[in-house]
Motif scaffolding. Sequence first.
Motif, PDB file in Angstrom:
ATOM      1  N   SER A 127      -8.441   2.343   9.235  1.00 21.79           N
ATOM      2  CA  SER A 127      -8.509   3.050  10.527  1.00 21.79           C
ATOM      3  C   SER A 127      -8.914   4.503  10.328  1.00 21.79           C
ATOM      4  O   SER A 127      -9.732   5.044  11.086  1.00 21.79           O
ATOM      5  CB  SER A 127      -7.159   2.989  11.253  1.00 21.79           C
ATOM      6  N   TYR A 128      -8.349   5.141   9.321  1.00 20.09           N
ATOM      7  CA  TYR A 128      -8.692   6.530   9.027  1.00 20.09           C
ATOM      8  C   TYR A 128     -10.168   6.649   8.639  1.00 20.09           C
ATOM      9  O   TYR A 128     -10.878   7.538   9.104  1.00 20.09           O
ATOM     10  CB  TYR A 128      -7.803   7.070   7.901  1.00 20.09           C
ATOM     11  N   ALA A 129     -10.624   5.731   7.795  1.00 19.70           N
ATOM     12  CA  ALA A 129     -12.031   5.745   7.370  1.00 19.70           C
ATOM     13  C   ALA A 129     -12.961   5.570   8.569  1.00 19.70           C
ATOM     14  O   ALA A 129     -13.960   6.288   8.692  1.00 19.70           O
ATOM     15  CB  ALA A 129     -12.276   4.651   6.340  1.00 19.70           C
ATOM     16  N   GLU A 130     -12.640   4.643   9.461  1.00 17.63           N
ATOM     17  CA  GLU A 130     -13.464   4.413  10.653  1.00 17.63           C
ATOM     18  C   GLU A 130     -13.506   5.645  11.551  1.00 17.63           C
ATOM     19  O   GLU A 130     -14.551   5.985  12.091  1.00 17.63           O
ATOM     20  CB  GLU A 130     -12.931   3.215  11.440  1.00 17.63           C
ATOM     21  N   ALA A 131     -12.371   6.307  11.690  1.00 20.08           N
ATOM     22  CA  ALA A 131     -12.291   7.469  12.580  1.00 20.08           C
ATOM     23  C   ALA A 131     -12.993   8.701  12.019  1.00 20.08           C
ATOM     24  O   ALA A 131     -13.528   9.508  12.780  1.00 20.08           O
ATOM     25  CB  ALA A 131     -10.825   7.797  12.871  1.00 20.08           C
ATOM     26  N   HIS A 132     -12.999   8.871  10.703  1.00 19.37           N
ATOM     27  CA  HIS A 132     -13.492  10.115  10.103  1.00 19.37           C
ATOM     28  C   HIS A 132     -14.760   9.979   9.249  1.00 19.37           C
ATOM     29  O   HIS A 132     -15.403  10.994   8.961  1.00 19.37           O
ATOM     30  CB  HIS A 132     -12.389  10.757   9.269  1.00 19.37           C
ATOM     31  N   TYR A 133     -15.087   8.768   8.813  1.00 17.26           N
ATOM     32  CA  TYR A 133     -16.223   8.600   7.905  1.00 17.26           C
ATOM     33  C   TYR A 133     -17.170   7.479   8.325  1.00 17.26           C
ATOM     34  O   TYR A 133     -17.942   6.991   7.502  1.00 17.26           O
ATOM     35  CB  TYR A 133     -15.723   8.358   6.472  1.00 17.26           C
ATOM     36  N   ALA A 134     -17.126   7.094   9.580  1.00 16.84           N
ATOM     37  CA  ALA A 134     -18.001   6.020  10.069  1.00 16.84           C
ATOM     38  C   ALA A 134     -19.458   6.372   9.778  1.00 16.84           C
ATOM     39  O   ALA A 134     -19.881   7.517   9.897  1.00 16.84           O
ATOM     40  CB  ALA A 134     -17.802   5.823  11.568  1.00 16.84           C
ATOM     41  N   GLY A 135     -20.210   5.376   9.333  1.00 22.12           N
ATOM     42  CA  GLY A 135     -21.619   5.574   9.022  1.00 22.12           C
ATOM     43  C   GLY A 135     -21.884   6.019   7.591  1.00 22.12           C
ATOM     44  O   GLY A 135     -23.032   6.028   7.155  1.00 22.12           O
ATOM     45  N   LYS A 136     -20.844   6.365   6.844  1.00 25.26           N
ATOM     46  CA  LYS A 136     -21.032   6.814   5.462  1.00 25.26           C
ATOM     47  C   LYS A 136     -20.759   5.697   4.454  1.00 25.26           C
ATOM     48  O   LYS A 136     -20.882   5.899   3.261  1.00 25.26           O
ATOM     49  CB  LYS A 136     -20.145   8.013   5.170  1.00 25.26           C
ATOM     50  N   TYR A 137     -20.382   4.535   4.941  1.00 25.56           N
ATOM     51  CA  TYR A 137     -20.113   3.384   4.090  1.00 25.56           C
ATOM     52  C   TYR A 137     -20.419   2.121   4.887  1.00 25.56           C
ATOM     53  O   TYR A 137     -20.508   2.156   6.118  1.00 25.56           O
ATOM     54  CB  TYR A 137     -18.652   3.373   3.622  1.00 25.56           C
ATOM     55  N   THR A 138     -20.582   1.008   4.182  1.00 23.11           N
ATOM     56  CA  THR A 138     -20.787  -0.263   4.874  1.00 23.11           C
ATOM     57  C   THR A 138     -19.483  -1.040   4.997  1.00 23.11           C
ATOM     58  O   THR A 138     -19.288  -1.785   5.942  1.00 23.11           O
ATOM     59  CB  THR A 138     -21.842  -1.129   4.166  1.00 23.11           C
ATOM     60  N   ARG A 139     -18.586  -0.861   4.018  1.00 20.77           N
ATOM     61  CA  ARG A 139     -17.246  -1.439   4.126  1.00 20.77           C
ATOM     62  C   ARG A 139     -16.297  -0.749   3.161  1.00 20.77           C
ATOM     63  O   ARG A 139     -16.727  -0.157   2.174  1.00 20.77           O
ATOM     64  CB  ARG A 139     -17.266  -2.945   3.927  1.00 20.77           C
ATOM     65  N   ILE A 140     -15.017  -0.823   3.485  1.00 25.60           N
ATOM     66  CA  ILE A 140     -13.953  -0.270   2.648  1.00 25.60           C
ATOM     67  C   ILE A 140     -13.116  -1.438   2.156  1.00 25.60           C
ATOM     68  O   ILE A 140     -12.791  -2.344   2.925  1.00 25.60           O
ATOM     69  CB  ILE A 140     -13.051   0.702   3.452  1.00 25.60           C
ATOM     70  N   GLU A 141     -12.783  -1.408   0.889  1.00 27.51           N
ATOM     71  CA  GLU A 141     -11.916  -2.445   0.323  1.00 27.51           C
ATOM     72  C   GLU A 141     -10.648  -1.784  -0.195  1.00 27.51           C
ATOM     73  O   GLU A 141     -10.714  -0.824  -0.966  1.00 27.51           O
ATOM     74  CB  GLU A 141     -12.633  -3.167  -0.812  1.00 27.51           C
ATOM     75  N   VAL A 142      -9.509  -2.297   0.242  1.00 24.08           N
ATOM     76  CA  VAL A 142      -8.207  -1.810  -0.214  1.00 24.08           C
ATOM     77  C   VAL A 142      -7.526  -2.990  -0.882  1.00 24.08           C
ATOM     78  O   VAL A 142      -7.365  -4.047  -0.275  1.00 24.08           O
ATOM     79  CB  VAL A 142      -7.351  -1.295   0.976  1.00 24.08           C
ATOM     80  N   ARG A 143      -7.161  -2.829  -2.146  1.00 24.72           N
ATOM     81  CA  ARG A 143      -6.522  -3.926  -2.873  1.00 24.72           C
ATOM     82  C   ARG A 143      -5.288  -3.405  -3.593  1.00 24.72           C
ATOM     83  O   ARG A 143      -5.166  -2.198  -3.846  1.00 24.72           O
ATOM     84  CB  ARG A 143      -7.497  -4.611  -3.822  1.00 24.72           C
ATOM     85  N   PHE A 144      -4.399  -4.320  -3.906  1.00 23.38           N
ATOM     86  CA  PHE A 144      -3.112  -3.960  -4.489  1.00 23.38           C
ATOM     87  C   PHE A 144      -2.855  -4.759  -5.759  1.00 23.38           C
ATOM     88  O   PHE A 144      -3.234  -5.933  -5.853  1.00 23.38           O
ATOM     89  CB  PHE A 144      -1.987  -4.247  -3.486  1.00 23.38           C
ATOM     90  N   ARG A 145      -2.212  -4.083  -6.692  1.00 31.44           N
ATOM     91  CA  ARG A 145      -1.801  -4.754  -7.928  1.00 31.44           C
ATOM     92  C   ARG A 145      -0.552  -4.044  -8.442  1.00 31.44           C
ATOM     93  O   ARG A 145      -0.625  -2.860  -8.835  1.00 31.44           O
ATOM     94  CB  ARG A 145      -2.908  -4.704  -8.969  1.00 31.44           C
ATOM     95  N   GLY A 146       0.564  -4.732  -8.388  1.00 30.45           N
ATOM     96  CA  GLY A 146       1.828  -4.135  -8.826  1.00 30.45           C
ATOM     97  C   GLY A 146       2.175  -2.917  -7.984  1.00 30.45           C
ATOM     98  O   GLY A 146       2.296  -3.006  -6.772  1.00 30.45           O
ATOM     99  N   HIS A 147       2.296  -1.771  -8.644  1.00 30.26           N
ATOM    100  CA  HIS A 147       2.642  -0.539  -7.924  1.00 30.26           C
ATOM    101  C   HIS A 147       1.415   0.309  -7.597  1.00 30.26           C
ATOM    102  O   HIS A 147       1.534   1.458  -7.195  1.00 30.26           O
ATOM    103  CB  HIS A 147       3.681   0.280  -8.706  1.00 30.26           C
ATOM    104  N   PHE A 148       0.220  -0.274  -7.746  1.00 29.24           N
ATOM    105  CA  PHE A 148      -1.019   0.452  -7.469  1.00 29.24           C
ATOM    106  C   PHE A 148      -1.723  -0.066  -6.217  1.00 29.24           C
ATOM    107  O   PHE A 148      -1.701  -1.260  -5.923  1.00 29.24           O
ATOM    108  CB  PHE A 148      -2.004   0.329  -8.637  1.00 29.24           C
ATOM    109  N   CYS A 149      -2.396   0.855  -5.546  1.00 23.59           N
ATOM    110  CA  CYS A 149      -3.277   0.552  -4.423  1.00 23.59           C
ATOM    111  C   CYS A 149      -4.637   1.162  -4.777  1.00 23.59           C
ATOM    112  O   CYS A 149      -4.721   2.360  -5.067  1.00 23.59           O
ATOM    113  CB  CYS A 149      -2.740   1.188  -3.140  1.00 23.59           C
ATOM    114  N   TYR A 150      -5.675   0.346  -4.775  1.00 22.46           N
ATOM    115  CA  TYR A 150      -7.019   0.795  -5.120  1.00 22.46           C
ATOM    116  C   TYR A 150      -7.865   0.876  -3.853  1.00 22.46           C
ATOM    117  O   TYR A 150      -7.830  -0.039  -3.030  1.00 22.46           O
ATOM    118  CB  TYR A 150      -7.681  -0.177  -6.093  1.00 22.46           C
TER     119      TYR A 150
END
Length: 140
Positions: free
Chosen positions: A30-53
Motif C-alpha cells: 500500500s505504501y509503495a502504491e501510494a508513494h512510488y506508483a509508476g516506478k516499478y512493475t510489482r513489489i514482492e514481500v517474502r518472509f523467512r524466519g525472522h526476516f522480511c525481504y
Amino acid sequence: MTTAWIKDPHFGGVKIPKRIQESVKTRITSYAEAHYAGKYTRIEVRFRGHFCYIDAYIEPFVPHEYDPLKCGEMKEEFIERLRNTPLHLCRLRYKGDEEQWSMAFYTYSHNAYEPSVFDHGGFFGTPEEAFQTSAVYLDE
C-alpha cells in the motif's frame, strides 16, 4: 564493575507470525502504491524466519542499438530475463514489535545485505520507513 546490555539491531530476532506477515505485506504494498506508483512493475514481500525481504521489479532499460550478437541473446529474451530479475531493496529483521524493525540495505557492490540505519537516522523503524529508505534504487 557493572555489565551493560546493548540491544543489537542486527543480531537475533523472532520468527514472524502469519498475522504479522499478512499485515506487513499489505502495509508495504500500500505504501509503495501510494508513494512510488509508476516506478516499478510489482513489489514482492517474502518472509523467512525472522526476516522480511522486499524486492521490486522494474521495466528494464534496453539500448536502442542493442546487438544480440554481442549480448548473446535476442532482445526479447534479454527484456524478459530482466523483467523477471528482482531488484533487491532491503531485508527487515523482526524483534517482536510490529512497529520496530531493524534494516539491512542490499548493496550491489558486495551482493549482500549490509546493516543500515533508516533515513531518520535510527536503527529501528517501520516497514514503510524501510521501504522509503531503500527505494533509492527506484529513483534512478
